[in-house]
Write a protein that holds these residues in place. Structure first.
Motif, short mmCIF file in Angstrom:
data_model
loop_
_atom_site.label_atom_id
_atom_site.label_comp_id
_atom_site.label_asym_id
_atom_site.label_seq_id
_atom_site.Cartn_x
_atom_site.Cartn_y
_atom_site.Cartn_z
N GLN A 67 11.97 5.02 2.70
CA GLN A 67 13.00 5.28 3.84
C GLN A 67 13.92 4.24 4.09
N GLU A 68 13.57 2.94 3.60
CA GLU A 68 14.84 1.94 3.80
C GLU A 68 15.93 2.24 2.62
N PHE A 98 6.23 10.95 0.82
CA PHE A 98 5.47 10.09 -0.01
C PHE A 98 4.02 10.82 -0.05
N TYR A 99 3.36 10.93 0.89
CA TYR A 99 2.05 11.57 1.02
C TYR A 99 1.89 12.99 0.83
N GLY A 100 2.97 13.63 0.63
CA GLY A 100 3.09 15.30 0.58
C GLY A 100 2.42 16.11 1.61
N MET A 101 2.02 15.42 2.75
CA MET A 101 1.30 16.01 3.83
C MET A 101 1.68 15.40 5.18
N PRO A 102 1.39 15.61 5.99
CA PRO A 102 1.63 14.83 7.42
C PRO A 102 0.43 13.54 7.16
N TYR A 103 0.77 12.34 7.74
CA TYR A 103 0.18 11.26 7.48
C TYR A 103 -1.47 11.12 8.15
N ASP A 104 -1.29 11.97 9.25
CA ASP A 104 -2.56 12.36 10.01
C ASP A 104 -3.57 13.03 9.15
N GLN A 105 -3.09 13.87 8.41
CA GLN A 105 -4.00 14.82 7.54
C GLN A 105 -4.41 13.96 6.26
N SER A 107 12.94 9.23 9.53
CA SER A 107 11.86 8.59 10.36
C SER A 107 10.90 8.25 9.56
N LYS A 108 10.18 7.25 10.01
CA LYS A 108 9.01 6.71 9.51
C LYS A 108 7.96 7.83 9.10
N GLU A 109 7.99 8.99 10.00
CA GLU A 109 6.70 9.98 9.69
C GLU A 109 7.67 11.04 8.54
N CYS A 155 0.92 -1.10 -0.20
CA CYS A 155 0.13 -0.04 0.10
C CYS A 155 0.94 1.27 -0.03
N ARG A 156 0.25 2.51 0.09
CA ARG A 156 0.97 3.59 0.31
C ARG A 156 2.06 3.58 1.21
N ASN A 157 1.77 3.00 2.49
CA ASN A 157 2.71 2.92 3.59
C ASN A 157 3.85 2.16 3.27
N CYS A 158 3.57 1.28 2.70
CA CYS A 158 4.69 0.22 2.11
C CYS A 158 5.59 1.20 1.24
#
Length: 107
Positions: A53-54, A72-79, A64-66, A44-47
């Motif tokens: 990151q790897e 990747f997301y172009g914004m904070p993941y929570d957003q 960091s993961k964040e 998925c996108r997280n992968c």
């Protein structure tokens, strides 16, 4: 038919294909849920952000993961989650446990 492509051009083509995939998932198919991608495709996108990151770590770049997710997301993941992610059903969550174990968990 074989195309002779030098390594630098190959890398650039691969990077362009990755950027197109990322843009497609982030702009054109925000309706596709990460859990459905994982359940159907095993990633998925997280992968994709984790692989980014790897790759950075392999080159001695601390990320960091964040930070990888935000890149990747172009914004904070929570957003991203608040704008696009829906609640997963029990069936989706059960399928995810299997997909995650088969595709992500270290063997």
């Amino acid at each position: 038919m074989s195309t002779n492509i030098d390594d630098q051009t190959r890398i650039e083509l691969e990077a362009a294909a990755f950027r197109t995939l990322r843009d497609h998932l982030m702009s054109k198919r925000t309706d596709v849920q990460n859990i459905d991608m994982m359940n159907l495709a095993g990633f998925c996108r997280n992968c994709l952000s984790r692989w980014y990151q790897e790759a950075a770590a392999e080159r001695g770049i601390e990320m960091s993961k964040e930070e990888a997710r935000e890149t990747f997301y172009g914004m904070p993941y929570d957003q991203w989650k608040s704008q696009h992610q829906t609640e997963a059903s029990d069936v989706q969550q059960e399928a995810f446990e299997t997909a995650f174990r088969e595709n992500v968990t270290e063997k």
